[in-house]
Design an enzyme around this catalytic site. Structure first.
Site, PDB file in Angstrom:
ATOM      1  CG  ASP A  90       5.415  56.300 -47.625  1.00 26.55           C
ATOM      2  OD1 ASP A  90       6.135  56.428 -48.895  1.00 26.55           O
ATOM      3  OD2 ASP A  90       4.774  56.949 -47.248  1.00 26.55           O
ATOM      4  CE  LYS A 118      -0.353  60.355 -42.834  1.00 25.84           C
ATOM      5  NZ  LYS A 118       1.066  59.884 -43.679  1.00 25.84           N
ATOM      6  CE  LYS A 160       3.088  57.921 -50.114  1.00 25.68           C
ATOM      7  NZ  LYS A 160       3.502  58.487 -49.245  1.00 25.68           N
ATOM      8  CB  SER A 199      -4.198  58.284 -45.062  1.00 23.00           C
ATOM      9  OG  SER A 199      -3.158  58.783 -44.265  1.00 23.00           O
ATOM     10  CD  GLU A 205       2.755  54.163 -44.767  1.00 28.04           C
ATOM     11  OE1 GLU A 205       1.518  54.005 -44.284  1.00 28.04           O
ATOM     12  OE2 GLU A 205       2.967  55.149 -45.534  1.00 28.04           O
ATOM     13  CG  ASP A 218       2.398  57.028 -42.578  1.00 30.80           C
ATOM     14  OD1 ASP A 218       3.584  56.995 -42.068  1.00 30.80           O
ATOM     15  OD2 ASP A 218       2.132  57.250 -43.668  1.00 30.80           O
TER      16      ASP A 218
HETATM   17  O1  OSB Z   1       2.941  59.198 -45.696  1.00 32.29           O
HETATM   18  O2  OSB Z   1       1.508  58.342 -46.772  1.00 32.29           O
HETATM   19  C1  OSB Z   1       2.136  59.484 -46.413  1.00 32.29           C
HETATM   20  C2  OSB Z   1      -0.119  62.444 -47.540  1.00 32.29           C
HETATM   21  C3  OSB Z   1       1.004  63.456 -47.610  1.00 32.29           C
HETATM   22  C4  OSB Z   1       2.548  62.989 -47.346  1.00 32.29           C
HETATM   23  C5  OSB Z   1       2.820  61.684 -47.006  1.00 32.29           C
HETATM   24  C6  OSB Z   1       1.785  60.860 -46.963  1.00 32.29           C
HETATM   25  C7  OSB Z   1       0.270  61.202 -46.894  1.00 32.29           C
HETATM   26  C8  OSB Z   1      -0.840  60.340 -46.686  1.00 32.29           C
HETATM   27  C9  OSB Z   1      -2.217  60.721 -47.246  1.00 32.29           C
HETATM   28  O3  OSB Z   1      -1.123  59.377 -45.752  1.00 32.29           O
HETATM   29  C10 OSB Z   1      -2.634  59.706 -48.298  1.00 32.29           C
HETATM   30  C11 OSB Z   1      -3.603  60.237 -49.308  1.00 32.29           C
HETATM   31  O4  OSB Z   1      -4.780  60.156 -48.663  1.00 32.29           O
HETATM   32  O5  OSB Z   1      -3.446  60.956 -50.432  1.00 32.29           O
HETATM   33 MG    MG Z   2       3.501  57.311 -45.404  1.00 31.45          MG
END
Ligand code: OSB
Ligand code: MG
Length: 376
Positions: A239, A164, A263, A136, A214, A189
Site C-alpha cells: 500500500d 488492522k 489508492k 477494514s 498488507e 494490514d
Molecule cells: O492502510 O488501508 C490503510 C485508513 C486510513 C489510513 C490507511 C488505511 C486505512 C484503512 C481504512 O485501512 C480503509 C477504509 O475503510 O476507508
Molecule cells: Mg493499508
C-alpha cells in the site's frame, strides 16, 4: 477542451461514526479538504485523502491546503485542458504532494464526465457493473469487541475482512478469528508496524490462510518486503510503498509483493491509478481499491475506479453508514446483501453532492481564480 475558471478549497470537520485505530494512531474526528472546480457553469468535486497528521504519508490536510492554494490550483486555472488526463503535466514541477494533486485531477475527470454526459466509471475505462466490497476493521478495545464487529460485517454481506494489526494485536487475534471462522476471506494490514527482526513471527502467519499481508514493513521499502515475500506462501500486498507506476514495476519485478492496493490519492490521481492498474494487469498481479476513511465524494470516485477490469479482489470501499452518521452525498453509498456496490451509470460520479450540508460543516475556505484564459 475545457477550462477551469475557479478552484474552491474548503475544510470540513466530520466525526467518524466510530473511532478508527491503526498501528499509527486513532482517528475520531476527520478534518477533510474538499475541492470544487468550476468550468462554464458546471461544477465538480474532489476529496483530498490526506490525514489530520502526516502519519500515513508525508502529507497532512494542512500541507495539502498550502500546496493546493499556492502551487497547484494556480497552475490549473485558466488552462485549456483536453480532460483529467491533461492535469498531471501542469503539476510536473511540484514534487510529491500526490494527495493534493489527486483531489484536483479527480475533480477535473468528474467535470469532464459531466460535460460529456457520460459516467465517470466509463470515462476511466471501467467495465464492471458491480464491485466487490470488503471491510477494514480497526484495532479494537478487546478481542471480544473485534469478534462482535466481524460477526456484524459478515452478516452485512462483506466479502472480505481485513484486520488492522500491530505487535501485540496479531498472531493471537488471527488464531481466535480463524477458530471461529475457518473459511472467510481474511487479510491483515500492519501499516508498517514491523521490522526485519519480526520476519520469523510473520512467516508463521502462513498458518492462517490469509489472502494477503498488507504493508508489514517500512512505508518506503521494497527490498526488505522482497526478502519477506521469499519466505512466505501468503502474498504480500503493498500500500504505502507504491507511489506510482514505476514503483509498481519495481515491486513486481523484485517480488516485493504479489498484490497491490491502489489508492488514487496515494498515487496522485486517476491517471497514475490507471497506469498502476494497467502495469499490474499486464504482469498478472491483481489489484484492489484501498480506502482512506473518505466521505461520499472520495468514495464515489473509488467506486468508479474499482470498475476497471483488474480490480479483481474486494476493496476497502464500503457503505457510507460504516463511517458517517450522515454522508455528504445522495444517495448514500449502499452495499447489497451480497457485499457489492452497484456502479452508477448516470452522468458523472452518479451521486449528488449535498452543498447545504457541506456548507454547515465548513470551517475554512479559499478560492483561486483564473487571471485570464491562456493556452496550456
Ligand atoms: O492502510 O488501508 C490503510 C485508513 C486510513 C489510513 C490507511 C488505511 C486505512 C484503512 C481504512 O485501512 C480503509 C477504509 O475503510 O476507508
Ligand atoms: Mg493499508
Amino acid at each position: 477542451m475545457l477550462t477551469i475558471d475557479a478552484v474552491h478549497l474548503r475544510e470540513i470537520n466530520l466525526p467518524l461514526a466510530q473511532p478508527f485505530e491503526t498501528s499509527f494512531g486513532r482517528t475520531t474526528m476527520r478534518r477533510i479538504l474538499l475541492i470544487e472546480v468550476e468550468s462554464d457553469g458546471l461544477t465538480a468535486w474532489g476529496e483530498c485523502v490526506a490525514g489530520e497528521h502526516p502519519y500515513f504519508s508525508e502529507e497532512s490536510i494542512d500541507t495539502a491546503w498550502l500546496v493546493t492554494e499556492r502551487e497547484l490550483a494556480p497552475h490549473l486555472v485558466g488552462k485549456e485542458l483536453v480532460g483529467g488526463g491533461s492535469v498531471p503535466a501542469l503539476f510536473h514541477q511540484v514534487r510529491g504532494n500526490r494527495m493534493a494533486k489527486a483531489a484536483l485531477e479527480n475533480a477535473v475527470w468528474d467535470l469532464d464526465a459531466q460535460r460529456k454526459r457520460t459516467s465517470l466509471a466509463s470515462l476511466l475505462g471501467g467495465t464492471r457493473e458491480t464491485i466487490a466490497c470488503g471491510v477494514s476493521i480497526g484495532i479494537q478495545s478487546s478481542p471480544e469487541a473485534l469478534m462482535d464487529t466481524i460477526a456484524k460485517e459478515i452478516a452485512a454481506g462483506y466479502q472480505r475482512i481485513k484486520l488492522k494489526c500491530k505487535p501485540g494485536w496479531d498472531t493471537k487475534i488471527f488464531e481466535q478469528v480463524r477458530a471461529r471462522w475457518p473459511d472467510i476471506r481474511l487479510s491483515c494490514d500492519a501499516n508498517s508496524a514491523y521490522r526485519v527482526a519480526d520476519i520469523e513471527r510473520i512467516v508463521e502467519w502462513d498458518n492462517f490462510n490469509l489472502m494477503m499481508i498488507e504493508q508489514p514493513l517500512w512505508y518506503d521499502d521494497f527490498y526488505f518486503h522482497s526478502m519477506l515475500q521469499k519466505r512466505l506462501e501468503t502474498p504480500v500486498c503493498l500500500d504505502e510503498s507504491i507511489r506510482n507506476r514505476r514503483d509498481a514495476l519495481a515491486a513486481i519485478d523484485m517480488d516485493s509483493c504479489r498484490v497491490i492496493n491502489i489508492k488514487v490519492g496515494r498515487v496522485g490521481g486517476f491517471s497514475e491509478a490507471i497506469a498502476v492498474h494497467n502495469a499490474a494487469a499486464e504482469r498478472g498481479v491483481p489489484v484492489w481499491c484501498g480506502g482512506m476513511l473518505e466521505t461520499g465524494i472520495g468514495r464515489a470516485h473509488n467506486i468508479a475506479l474499482s470498475s476497471l477490469p483488474n480490480f479483481a479482489l474486494p476493496g476497502d470501499v464500503s457503505a457510507s453508514a460504516r463511517y458517517w452518521a450522515e454522508d455528504i452525498i445522495e444517495p448514500e453509498v449502499m452495499v447489497t446483501p451480497q457485499g457489492e456496490i452497484i456502479v452508477p451509470d448516470g452522468v458523472g460520479s452518479g451521486f449528488a453532492v449535498r452543498r447545504d450540508r457541506i456548507e454547515q460543516l465548513t470551517v475554512r475556505r479559499a478560492t483561486v481564480k483564473a487571471a485570464a484564459r491562456v493556452m496550456a
